[in-house]
Motif scaffolding. Sequence first.
Motif, PDB file in Angstrom:
ATOM      1  N   UNK A 122       0.216  -1.519   0.196  1.00 14.01           N
ATOM      2  CA  UNK A 122       0.197   0.113   0.149  1.00 14.01           C
ATOM      3  C   UNK A 122       0.694   1.532  -0.251  1.00 14.01           C
ATOM      4  N   UNK A 123       0.631   2.463  -0.967  1.00 15.09           N
ATOM      5  CA  UNK A 123       1.193   3.912  -0.951  1.00 15.09           C
ATOM      6  C   UNK A 123      -0.101   4.375  -0.685  1.00 15.09           C
ATOM      7  N   UNK A 124      -0.492   4.914   0.844  1.00 15.00           N
ATOM      8  CA  UNK A 124      -0.965   6.149   1.426  1.00 15.00           C
ATOM      9  C   UNK A 124      -0.347   7.671   1.565  1.00 15.00           C
ATOM     10  N   UNK A 125      -1.108   9.066   0.236  1.00 12.80           N
ATOM     11  CA  UNK A 125      -0.599  10.041   0.779  1.00 12.80           C
ATOM     12  C   UNK A 125      -1.131  10.969   1.141  1.00 12.80           C
ATOM     13  N   UNK A 126      -0.595  11.461   2.477  1.00 10.51           N
ATOM     14  CA  UNK A 126      -1.728  13.101   2.528  1.00 10.51           C
ATOM     15  C   UNK A 126      -1.509  14.343   2.447  1.00 10.51           C
ATOM     16  N   UNK A 127      -1.523  14.617   1.262  1.00  4.15           N
ATOM     17  CA  UNK A 127      -1.573  15.451   0.618  1.00  4.15           C
ATOM     18  C   UNK A 127      -2.658  17.382   1.082  1.00  4.15           C
TER      19      UNK A 127
ATOM     20  N   UNK B  53      -6.259  15.890   1.542  1.00  6.85           N
ATOM     21  CA  UNK B  53      -6.934  14.964   0.909  1.00  6.85           C
ATOM     22  C   UNK B  53      -5.583  13.758   0.908  1.00  6.85           C
ATOM     23  N   UNK B  54      -6.954  12.332   1.115  1.00  7.68           N
ATOM     24  CA  UNK B  54      -5.920  11.086   1.297  1.00  7.68           C
ATOM     25  C   UNK B  54      -6.101  10.217   0.405  1.00  7.68           C
TER      26      UNK B  54
END
Length: 101
Positions: free
Chosen positions: A81-86, A94-95
Amino acid sequence: MVHAGALGIGVDHDPHKIDRARALYGHLDRLRFVRADAAEYLRNLPPHSVTACLSIFGAFSFSDPRPLLIASAAALRPGGLLLMTIRADDRHDRVTLLKRR
């Protein structure tokens, strides 16, 4: 899900953020902190050796995301999994969660 024996590695190019992370979480014996470029760090790992990558307002927010996406895809195991919070705007984040095939 937490895996027994799992190791967490925090990577940041900013030495102040690494120092802060060590001060707050350095007592956790299965957590390490490394001062490095995240994409370069991931490129140096064996392929498919990472279960999950988490980026919280990191390189995906402040630079061209392609090098980090490519490095993450190579390092993540199938199903990883790749989880990005921007930052979406001044009031919202945005997650995004991506699963490697």
